[in-house]
Design a protein around this motif. Structure first.
Motif, PDB file in Angstrom:
ATOM      1  N   SER A 106       0.687  -1.045   0.082  1.00 47.60           N
ATOM      2  CA  SER A 106       0.078  -0.007   0.024  1.00 47.60           C
ATOM      3  C   SER A 106       0.853   1.393   0.107  1.00 47.60           C
ATOM      4  O   SER A 106       0.495   2.409  -0.594  1.00 47.60           O
ATOM      5  N   ALA A 107       1.943   1.171   0.753  1.00 50.01           N
ATOM      6  CA  ALA A 107       2.877   2.396   0.830  1.00 50.01           C
ATOM      7  C   ALA A 107       3.492   2.711  -0.606  1.00 50.01           C
ATOM      8  O   ALA A 107       4.177   3.888  -0.640  1.00 50.01           O
ATOM      9  N   GLU A 108       3.520   1.911  -1.423  1.00 45.07           N
ATOM     10  CA  GLU A 108       4.147   2.036  -2.717  1.00 45.07           C
ATOM     11  C   GLU A 108       2.829   2.369  -3.973  1.00 45.07           C
ATOM     12  O   GLU A 108       3.159   2.087  -5.198  1.00 45.07           O
ATOM     13  N   ILE A 109       1.858   2.997  -3.692  1.00 44.78           N
ATOM     14  CA  ILE A 109       0.905   2.973  -4.534  1.00 44.78           C
ATOM     15  C   ILE A 109       1.255   3.967  -5.617  1.00 44.78           C
ATOM     16  O   ILE A 109       1.086   3.771  -7.068  1.00 44.78           O
ATOM     17  N   PHE A 116      -7.976  -0.882  -7.416  1.00 45.13           N
ATOM     18  CA  PHE A 116      -6.908   0.016  -7.401  1.00 45.13           C
ATOM     19  C   PHE A 116      -7.308   1.232  -7.437  1.00 45.13           C
ATOM     20  O   PHE A 116      -6.600   2.270  -6.963  1.00 45.13           O
ATOM     21  N   GLN A 117      -8.231   1.711  -8.406  1.00 46.75           N
ATOM     22  CA  GLN A 117      -8.589   3.063  -8.623  1.00 46.75           C
ATOM     23  C   GLN A 117      -9.119   3.630  -6.928  1.00 46.75           C
ATOM     24  O   GLN A 117      -8.770   4.822  -6.725  1.00 46.75           O
ATOM     25  N   ARG A 118      -9.824   2.849  -6.264  1.00 47.66           N
ATOM     26  CA  ARG A 118     -10.245   3.303  -5.031  1.00 47.66           C
ATOM     27  C   ARG A 118      -8.903   3.503  -4.307  1.00 47.66           C
ATOM     28  O   ARG A 118      -8.812   4.578  -3.391  1.00 47.66           O
ATOM     29  N   GLN A 119      -7.955   2.891  -4.362  1.00 51.27           N
ATOM     30  CA  GLN A 119      -6.707   3.205  -3.550  1.00 51.27           C
ATOM     31  C   GLN A 119      -5.782   4.374  -4.244  1.00 51.27           C
ATOM     32  O   GLN A 119      -5.489   5.056  -3.135  1.00 51.27           O
ATOM     33  N   GLN A 129       1.625  15.994   2.743  1.00 53.19           N
ATOM     34  CA  GLN A 129       0.925  14.957   3.565  1.00 53.19           C
ATOM     35  C   GLN A 129       0.803  13.719   2.866  1.00 53.19           C
ATOM     36  O   GLN A 129       0.981  12.368   3.535  1.00 53.19           O
ATOM     37  N   ARG A 130       1.011  13.812   1.585  1.00 52.68           N
ATOM     38  CA  ARG A 130       0.857  12.298   0.901  1.00 52.68           C
ATOM     39  C   ARG A 130       2.058  11.740   0.958  1.00 52.68           C
ATOM     40  O   ARG A 130       2.203  10.407   1.162  1.00 52.68           O
ATOM     41  N   ASP A 131       3.220  12.314   1.027  1.00 52.05           N
ATOM     42  CA  ASP A 131       4.597  11.738   1.425  1.00 52.05           C
ATOM     43  C   ASP A 131       4.708  11.182   2.792  1.00 52.05           C
ATOM     44  O   ASP A 131       4.990   9.986   3.061  1.00 52.05           O
ATOM     45  N   VAL A 132       4.005  11.980   3.641  1.00 46.67           N
ATOM     46  CA  VAL A 132       3.876  11.412   4.964  1.00 46.67           C
ATOM     47  C   VAL A 132       3.036   9.902   4.957  1.00 46.67           C
ATOM     48  O   VAL A 132       3.303   9.013   5.631  1.00 46.67           O
ATOM     49  N   LEU A 133       1.908  10.122   4.450  1.00 46.33           N
ATOM     50  CA  LEU A 133       0.854   9.046   4.087  1.00 46.33           C
ATOM     51  C   LEU A 133       1.622   7.794   3.812  1.00 46.33           C
ATOM     52  O   LEU A 133       1.494   6.485   4.471  1.00 46.33           O
ATOM     53  N   GLN A 134       2.206   7.982   2.784  1.00 46.52           N
ATOM     54  CA  GLN A 134       2.921   6.630   2.357  1.00 46.52           C
ATOM     55  C   GLN A 134       3.823   5.865   3.344  1.00 46.52           C
ATOM     56  O   GLN A 134       3.851   4.715   3.204  1.00 46.52           O
ATOM     57  N   LEU A 135       4.435   6.863   3.887  1.00 41.67           N
ATOM     58  CA  LEU A 135       5.416   6.050   5.071  1.00 41.67           C
ATOM     59  C   LEU A 135       4.649   5.705   6.088  1.00 41.67           C
ATOM     60  O   LEU A 135       5.129   4.847   6.676  1.00 41.67           O
ATOM     61  N   LEU A 136       3.608   6.467   6.340  1.00 40.04           N
ATOM     62  CA  LEU A 136       2.432   5.912   7.583  1.00 40.04           C
ATOM     63  C   LEU A 136       1.935   4.486   7.079  1.00 40.04           C
ATOM     64  O   LEU A 136       1.820   3.598   8.132  1.00 40.04           O
ATOM     65  N   LEU A 137       1.881   4.083   5.933  1.00 41.74           N
ATOM     66  CA  LEU A 137       1.241   2.911   5.330  1.00 41.74           C
ATOM     67  C   LEU A 137       2.548   1.651   5.525  1.00 41.74           C
ATOM     68  O   LEU A 137       1.998   0.636   5.278  1.00 41.74           O
ATOM     69  N   LYS A 193      -8.376   7.703  14.049  1.00 44.03           N
ATOM     70  CA  LYS A 193      -7.835   8.012  15.322  1.00 44.03           C
ATOM     71  C   LYS A 193      -6.198   7.210  15.584  1.00 44.03           C
ATOM     72  O   LYS A 193      -5.552   7.755  16.478  1.00 44.03           O
ATOM     73  N   SER A 194      -5.830   6.663  14.727  1.00 46.04           N
ATOM     74  CA  SER A 194      -4.751   5.970  14.770  1.00 46.04           C
ATOM     75  C   SER A 194      -4.287   5.403  13.549  1.00 46.04           C
ATOM     76  O   SER A 194      -5.116   5.327  12.446  1.00 46.04           O
ATOM     77  N   ARG A 195      -2.967   4.667  13.479  1.00 45.70           N
ATOM     78  CA  ARG A 195      -2.367   4.148  12.221  1.00 45.70           C
ATOM     79  C   ARG A 195      -3.566   2.933  11.792  1.00 45.70           C
ATOM     80  O   ARG A 195      -3.489   2.671  10.483  1.00 45.70           O
ATOM     81  N   ALA A 196      -3.939   2.177  12.979  1.00 37.98           N
ATOM     82  CA  ALA A 196      -4.661   1.034  12.429  1.00 37.98           C
ATOM     83  C   ALA A 196      -5.880   1.271  11.872  1.00 37.98           C
ATOM     84  O   ALA A 196      -6.325   0.577  10.922  1.00 37.98           O
ATOM     85  N   GLY A 197      -6.665   2.610  12.206  1.00 38.29           N
ATOM     86  CA  GLY A 197      -7.766   3.071  11.705  1.00 38.29           C
ATOM     87  C   GLY A 197      -7.416   3.519  10.160  1.00 38.29           C
ATOM     88  O   GLY A 197      -8.298   3.178   9.464  1.00 38.29           O
ATOM     89  N   LEU A 198      -6.259   3.957  10.055  1.00 39.51           N
ATOM     90  CA  LEU A 198      -5.790   4.481   8.751  1.00 39.51           C
ATOM     91  C   LEU A 198      -5.652   3.193   7.760  1.00 39.51           C
ATOM     92  O   LEU A 198      -6.193   3.315   6.679  1.00 39.51           O
ATOM     93  N   MET A 199      -5.068   2.180   8.097  1.00 33.37           N
ATOM     94  CA  MET A 199      -5.021   1.133   7.395  1.00 33.37           C
ATOM     95  C   MET A 199      -6.155   0.197   7.295  1.00 33.37           C
ATOM     96  O   MET A 199      -6.196  -0.302   6.047  1.00 33.37           O
ATOM     97  N   ALA A 200      -7.180   0.596   8.103  1.00 30.30           N
ATOM     98  CA  ALA A 200      -8.482  -0.220   7.886  1.00 30.30           C
ATOM     99  C   ALA A 200      -9.159   0.489   6.624  1.00 30.30           C
ATOM    100  O   ALA A 200      -9.824  -0.315   5.986  1.00 30.30           O
ATOM    101  N   VAL A 201      -8.985   1.653   6.373  1.00 29.36           N
ATOM    102  CA  VAL A 201      -9.535   2.235   5.079  1.00 29.36           C
ATOM    103  C   VAL A 201      -8.951   1.684   3.913  1.00 29.36           C
ATOM    104  O   VAL A 201     -10.104   1.492   2.965  1.00 29.36           O
TER     105      VAL A 201
END
Length: 264
Positions: free
Chosen positions: A26-29, A191-194, A212-220, A253-261
């Motif tokens: 996911s981090a390499e979308i 994939f389009q949804r991702q 924020q996109r750069d940070v997001l990729q690393l959060l994943l 509220k957390s990285r776990a919630g973010l991953m759930a998306v």
């Protein structure tokens, strides 16, 4: 959608592409989308291409009265970003009058709500009239585009994605090109949804900023916030501020919630 029959070899290479995309973390979308776009561009002989994420902001009568039926572009990602010279040429092409929205854009939006594939030279628009518009001069002539192929896919009732491929020269996209690109992208709604999620669309009110996109990729990934800060070359406080804003935009509220998306 083209009625051209794909060969067994066409099916096999599309299936291989789908498997390759599924193997990307996911981090390499961004790398995954580039691989997808470059692969299809190579198959159909496209010189350049881009992905467009659109959102419907108007409904009902307001949408009916709107030239784009309420749809607006939120994100454009280029396979090969235009050069400064090309951008300046486009700006000069419309220097005396404001640019229009483009007959091709309006025609593509008109079919919203269903999967569709269009080629510029297949009656998609009145090409003779289109060539006289400012849009054609600024978006086609200025960038050396002679033909264009659109693949549009509804992601949700309020979001649609477009893959657009350009070709230079006198050789046009064929029905076989349209069928192959359409088949490859028809099976990639997940994939389009991702891609939408990675830009903060679908679940966020506003797209993510580039940082924020750069940070997001690393959060994943499995990196800690301290490691993310070090990789980004910024303070932990700055990184944590970005993380909180990302969580806010995704309503988690957390990285776990973010991953759930990404797993929904």
């Amino acid at each position: 959608m083209s009625q051209h029959e794909l060969t067994a070899a066409d099916h096999d290479r599309v299936y291989r592409l789908w498997d390759e995309l599924a193997a990307f973390p996911s981090a390499e979308i961004d790398s995954a989308w580039r691989h997808l776009a470059e692969t299809i561009a190579g198959w159909i002989g496209a010189n350049t291409g881009f992905w467009v994420g659109t959102v419907r902001l108007l409904d009902g009568e307001a949408a009916e009265e709107d030239l784009l039926h309420g749809w607006r572009v939120k994100v454009i990602t280029f396979l090969h970003p235009p050069s400064e010279e090309e951008v300046q040429a486009a700006q000069r092409a419309v220097a005396t009058r404001p640019p229009d929205l483009g007959m091709a854009t309006v025609a593509a939006v008109r079919g919203s709500g269903r999967f569709r594939v269009h080629r510029l030279h297949d009656g998609f628009v009145d090409l003779k009239a289109f060539r006289e518009t400012d849009y054609f001069k600024s978006h086609f002539v200025a960038f050396g585009v002679d033909d264009q192929l659109w693949v549009a896919a509804p992601i949700s009732p309020q979001t649609e994605a477009y893959f657009v491929f350009n070709r230079a020269g006198t050789t046009r996209f064929t029905e076989a090109d349209a069928a192959l690109a359409g088949f490859a992208l028809r099976g990639l709604n997940w994939f389009q949804r991702q891609l939408f999620y990675s830009h903060g669309l679908l679940v966020a009110q506003d797209p993510l900023t580039p940082t924020q996109r750069d940070v997001l990729q690393l959060l994943l990934s499995d990196k800690t916030e301290k490691e993310i800060a070090a990789e980004m070359g910024q303070s932990f406080h700055t990184t944590h501020t970005h993380v909180k804003e990302i969580f806010r935009k995704y309503n988690v509220k957390s990285r776990a919630g973010l991953m759930a998306v990404w797993l929904t």
